[in-house]
Design a protein around this motif. Structure first.
Motif, PDB file in Angstrom:
ATOM      1  N   ASP A 189      15.287 -43.075   6.544  1.00  0.00           N
ATOM      2  CA  ASP A 189      15.343 -42.916   5.102  1.00  0.00           C
ATOM      3  C   ASP A 189      16.368 -41.835   4.722  1.00  0.00           C
ATOM      4  OD1 ASP A 189      14.199 -43.756   2.690  1.00  0.00           O
ATOM      5  OD2 ASP A 189      13.144 -41.830   2.538  1.00  0.00           O
ATOM      6  N   LEU A 190      16.305 -40.719   5.433  1.00  0.00           N
ATOM      7  CA  LEU A 190      17.230 -39.608   5.184  1.00  0.00           C
ATOM      8  C   LEU A 190      18.677 -40.046   5.457  1.00  0.00           C
ATOM      9  CD1 LEU A 190      17.646 -36.457   4.802  1.00  0.00           C
ATOM     10  CD2 LEU A 190      17.483 -36.310   7.280  1.00  0.00           C
ATOM     11  N   GLN A 191      18.876 -40.748   6.578  1.00  0.00           N
ATOM     12  CA  GLN A 191      20.238 -41.186   6.943  1.00  0.00           C
ATOM     13  C   GLN A 191      20.805 -42.128   5.869  1.00  0.00           C
ATOM     14  OE1 GLN A 191      19.265 -42.814  10.782  1.00  0.00           O
ATOM     15  NE2 GLN A 191      18.735 -40.800  11.564  1.00  0.00           N
ATOM     16  N   ARG A 192      19.954 -42.987   5.325  1.00  0.00           N
ATOM     17  CA  ARG A 192      20.429 -43.899   4.270  1.00  0.00           C
ATOM     18  C   ARG A 192      20.832 -43.105   3.031  1.00  0.00           C
ATOM     19  NH1 ARG A 192      15.684 -48.178   5.336  1.00  0.00           N
ATOM     20  NH2 ARG A 192      16.720 -49.384   6.969  1.00  0.00           N
ATOM     21  N   LYS A 193      20.027 -42.086   2.712  1.00  0.00           N
ATOM     22  CA  LYS A 193      20.336 -41.279   1.510  1.00  0.00           C
ATOM     23  C   LYS A 193      21.668 -40.546   1.680  1.00  0.00           C
ATOM     24  CE  LYS A 193      15.838 -40.611  -0.524  1.00  0.00           C
ATOM     25  NZ  LYS A 193      14.605 -40.322   0.205  1.00  0.00           N
ATOM     26  N   MET A 194      21.981 -40.164   2.931  1.00  0.00           N
ATOM     27  CA  MET A 194      23.221 -39.423   3.165  1.00  0.00           C
ATOM     28  C   MET A 194      24.451 -40.259   2.830  1.00  0.00           C
ATOM     29  SD  MET A 194      22.374 -37.435   6.693  1.00  0.00           S
ATOM     30  CE  MET A 194      21.527 -35.844   6.679  1.00  0.00           C
ATOM     31  N   ALA A 195      24.265 -41.572   2.804  1.00  0.00           N
ATOM     32  CA  ALA A 195      25.408 -42.458   2.517  1.00  0.00           C
ATOM     33  C   ALA A 195      25.398 -42.914   1.060  1.00  0.00           C
ATOM     34  CB  ALA A 195      25.360 -43.671   3.436  1.00  0.00           C
ATOM     35  N   ASN A 196      24.525 -42.312   0.248  1.00  0.00           N
ATOM     36  CA  ASN A 196      24.347 -42.780  -1.125  1.00  0.00           C
ATOM     37  C   ASN A 196      25.608 -42.775  -1.965  1.00  0.00           C
ATOM     38  OD1 ASN A 196      21.966 -43.889  -1.604  1.00  0.00           O
ATOM     39  ND2 ASN A 196      20.914 -42.045  -2.336  1.00  0.00           N
ATOM     40  N   ASP A 197      26.281 -41.623  -1.985  1.00  0.00           N
ATOM     41  CA  ASP A 197      27.459 -41.621  -2.854  1.00  0.00           C
ATOM     42  C   ASP A 197      28.751 -41.224  -2.166  1.00  0.00           C
ATOM     43  OD1 ASP A 197      25.126 -40.027  -4.743  1.00  0.00           O
ATOM     44  OD2 ASP A 197      26.115 -38.924  -3.125  1.00  0.00           O
ATOM     45  N   HIS A 198      28.875 -41.625  -0.903  1.00  0.00           N
ATOM     46  CA  HIS A 198      30.156 -41.399  -0.216  1.00  0.00           C
ATOM     47  C   HIS A 198      30.469 -42.606   0.654  1.00  0.00           C
ATOM     48  CE1 HIS A 198      29.105 -37.131  -0.778  1.00  0.00           C
ATOM     49  NE2 HIS A 198      27.935 -37.464  -0.265  1.00  0.00           N
ATOM     50  N   ASP A 199      31.747 -42.718   1.024  1.00  0.00           N
ATOM     51  CA  ASP A 199      32.116 -43.649   2.094  1.00  0.00           C
ATOM     52  C   ASP A 199      31.814 -42.921   3.395  1.00  0.00           C
ATOM     53  OD1 ASP A 199      33.024 -45.447   0.262  1.00  0.00           O
ATOM     54  OD2 ASP A 199      35.128 -44.846   0.438  1.00  0.00           O
ATOM     55  N   VAL A 200      31.038 -43.535   4.285  1.00  0.00           N
ATOM     56  CA  VAL A 200      30.640 -42.814   5.499  1.00  0.00           C
ATOM     57  C   VAL A 200      30.936 -43.597   6.775  1.00  0.00           C
ATOM     58  CG1 VAL A 200      28.728 -41.622   4.336  1.00  0.00           C
ATOM     59  CG2 VAL A 200      28.277 -43.706   5.612  1.00  0.00           C
ATOM     60  N   ILE A 201      31.036 -42.851   7.859  1.00  0.00           N
ATOM     61  CA  ILE A 201      31.051 -43.450   9.194  1.00  0.00           C
ATOM     62  C   ILE A 201      29.900 -42.774   9.935  1.00  0.00           C
ATOM     63  CG2 ILE A 201      32.866 -41.840   9.986  1.00  0.00           C
ATOM     64  CD1 ILE A 201      33.849 -44.186  11.801  1.00  0.00           C
ATOM     65  N   MET A 202      28.931 -43.581  10.367  1.00  0.00           N
ATOM     66  CA  MET A 202      27.727 -43.017  10.990  1.00  0.00           C
ATOM     67  C   MET A 202      27.575 -43.561  12.399  1.00  0.00           C
ATOM     68  SD  MET A 202      23.784 -42.893   9.541  1.00  0.00           S
ATOM     69  CE  MET A 202      24.260 -42.368   7.928  1.00  0.00           C
ATOM     70  N   GLU A 203      27.247 -42.670  13.337  1.00  0.00           N
ATOM     71  CA  GLU A 203      27.080 -43.128  14.717  1.00  0.00           C
ATOM     72  C   GLU A 203      25.675 -42.851  15.229  1.00  0.00           C
ATOM     73  OE1 GLU A 203      26.992 -40.788  17.550  1.00  0.00           O
ATOM     74  OE2 GLU A 203      28.180 -39.066  16.889  1.00  0.00           O
ATOM     75  N   GLY A 204      25.197 -43.688  16.150  1.00  0.00           N
ATOM     76  CA  GLY A 204      23.864 -43.510  16.710  1.00  0.00           C
ATOM     77  C   GLY A 204      23.490 -44.644  17.646  1.00  0.00           C
ATOM     78  N   ARG A 205      22.215 -45.065  17.569  1.00  0.00           N
ATOM     79  CA  ARG A 205      21.738 -46.139  18.434  1.00  0.00           C
ATOM     80  C   ARG A 205      21.317 -47.376  17.643  1.00  0.00           C
ATOM     81  NH1 ARG A 205      22.809 -42.034  20.627  1.00  0.00           N
ATOM     82  NH2 ARG A 205      22.218 -41.279  22.683  1.00  0.00           N
ATOM     83  N   ASP A 206      20.864 -47.142  16.382  1.00  0.00           N
ATOM     84  CA  ASP A 206      20.333 -48.261  15.578  1.00  0.00           C
ATOM     85  C   ASP A 206      20.995 -48.336  14.217  1.00  0.00           C
ATOM     86  OD1 ASP A 206      19.315 -45.909  14.542  1.00  0.00           O
ATOM     87  OD2 ASP A 206      17.333 -46.732  14.113  1.00  0.00           O
ATOM     88  N   ILE A 207      22.215 -47.815  14.111  1.00  0.00           N
ATOM     89  CA  ILE A 207      22.873 -47.783  12.800  1.00  0.00           C
ATOM     90  C   ILE A 207      23.307 -49.195  12.390  1.00  0.00           C
ATOM     91  CG2 ILE A 207      24.667 -46.652  11.403  1.00  0.00           C
ATOM     92  CD1 ILE A 207      22.527 -44.781  12.734  1.00  0.00           C
ATOM     93  N   THR A 208      23.826 -49.961  13.356  1.00  0.00           N
ATOM     94  CA  THR A 208      24.295 -51.321  13.028  1.00  0.00           C
ATOM     95  C   THR A 208      23.134 -52.301  12.839  1.00  0.00           C
ATOM     96  OG1 THR A 208      24.439 -51.955  15.366  1.00  0.00           O
ATOM     97  CG2 THR A 208      26.417 -51.013  14.379  1.00  0.00           C
ATOM     98  N   THR A 209      21.943 -51.947  13.359  1.00  0.00           N
ATOM     99  CA  THR A 209      20.830 -52.908  13.350  1.00  0.00           C
ATOM    100  C   THR A 209      19.728 -52.561  12.344  1.00  0.00           C
ATOM    101  OG1 THR A 209      19.866 -51.640  15.168  1.00  0.00           O
ATOM    102  CG2 THR A 209      21.126 -53.621  15.753  1.00  0.00           C
ATOM    103  N   VAL A 210      19.388 -51.266  12.231  1.00  0.00           N
ATOM    104  CA  VAL A 210      18.245 -50.877  11.394  1.00  0.00           C
ATOM    105  C   VAL A 210      18.683 -50.080  10.155  1.00  0.00           C
ATOM    106  CG1 VAL A 210      16.111 -49.513  11.309  1.00  0.00           C
ATOM    107  CG2 VAL A 210      16.659 -50.821  13.363  1.00  0.00           C
ATOM    108  N   VAL A 211      19.504 -49.061  10.382  1.00  0.00           N
ATOM    109  CA  VAL A 211      19.844 -48.165   9.261  1.00  0.00           C
ATOM    110  C   VAL A 211      20.736 -48.893   8.248  1.00  0.00           C
ATOM    111  CG1 VAL A 211      20.772 -45.910   8.602  1.00  0.00           C
ATOM    112  CG2 VAL A 211      19.633 -46.169  10.803  1.00  0.00           C
ATOM    113  N   PHE A 212      21.824 -49.492   8.742  1.00  0.00           N
ATOM    114  CA  PHE A 212      22.730 -50.234   7.855  1.00  0.00           C
ATOM    115  C   PHE A 212      23.068 -51.612   8.416  1.00  0.00           C
ATOM    116  CE2 PHE A 212      23.898 -45.759   6.755  1.00  0.00           C
ATOM    117  CZ  PHE A 212      23.397 -45.795   5.464  1.00  0.00           C
TER     118      PHE A 212
END
Ligand code: DC
Length: 214
Positions: free
Chosen positions: A108-131
């Protein structure tokens, strides 16, 4: 807002590569692993053990985690960028990241961090769960031997001497944990652009990613 999502195993070079791409394309860089590391650090400071699941969930709800533009990690107004990389944190962060309720709060927090910016996010489940609807999705990989070699080199530069066999064993264990979580495990999907960086330089990987974004 534009979202670039990058997943991959530990030691695949995600952090280094993502930071460079962020600078070149003027995107905000978000290291989702750092949010799990903040929970691990807070748990340690509160003398909690990995088994104290309910306490850890309660604690996670109270934490304020932020990233500065220059890439520092701020936990409850304190710069913890260095501390979250300690051996103690690294030892417990994987089991902590397996707690489903902790993941829900942090996703939930990670999604909010992308609310009003263009972002590049790295992790394990970013392509599948977060975004799952990210504009661009990548899976960055490298062989276990190459990842161990990279870690070995980093260690030697810091005067830390751990034999290759030991590094390979610990990477295998982390891969297994990352790929076998009940929720949010690392996986390859058909809609990710797969990049195997085993025989590539950092510049080559960066260019490959930028070529696919442009
Ligand atoms: O990328 P890292 O090594 O800093 O990640 C720390 C831990 O957090 C690692 O054990 C995997 C976990 N993690 C996760 O479960 N989901 C993410 N999106 C990012 C990291």
């Amino acid at each position: 807002m534009k979202i670039v999502a990058i997943d991959g195993p530990a030691g695949s070079g995600k952090g280094t590569i993502t930071k460079i791409v962020a600078e070149k394309l003027n995107l905000i860089y978000i290291d989702s692993g750092a949010t799990y590391r903040c929970v691990a650090l807070a748990a340690l400071r509160n003398n909690l053990k990995v088994e104290d699941k309910e306490e850890i969930i309660k604690l996670t709800k109270t934490l304020k985690i932020e990233f500065t533009k220059d890439g520092r990690t701020i936990l409850n107004n304190e710069d913890v960028s260095k501390e979250i990389r300690s051996k103690e944190v690294s030892e417990i962060v994987s089991p902590i990241s397996s707690i489903v309720e902790v993941r829900e709060i942090l996703v939930d927090l990670q999604r909010k961090m992308a609310n009003d910016h263009d972002v590049i996010m790295e992790g394990r489940d970013i392509t599948t769960v977060v975004f799952p609807n990210a504009n661009y999705k990548f899976y960055l990989d490298a062989s276990i031997e190459e990842r161990a070699r990279r870690r070995f080199k980093q260690n030697e530069e810091m005067n830390i001497h751990i034999p290759m066999e030991e590094l390979i064993e610990s990477i295998e264990k982390r891969d297994y944990n990352d790929m076998h979580k009940p929720v949010g495990s690392l996986m390859r999907t058909n809609d990710q652009i797969y990049i195997d960086s085993t025989n590539m330089t950092i510049d080559e990987v960066v260019n490959e990613i930028i070529k696919n974004i442009k």
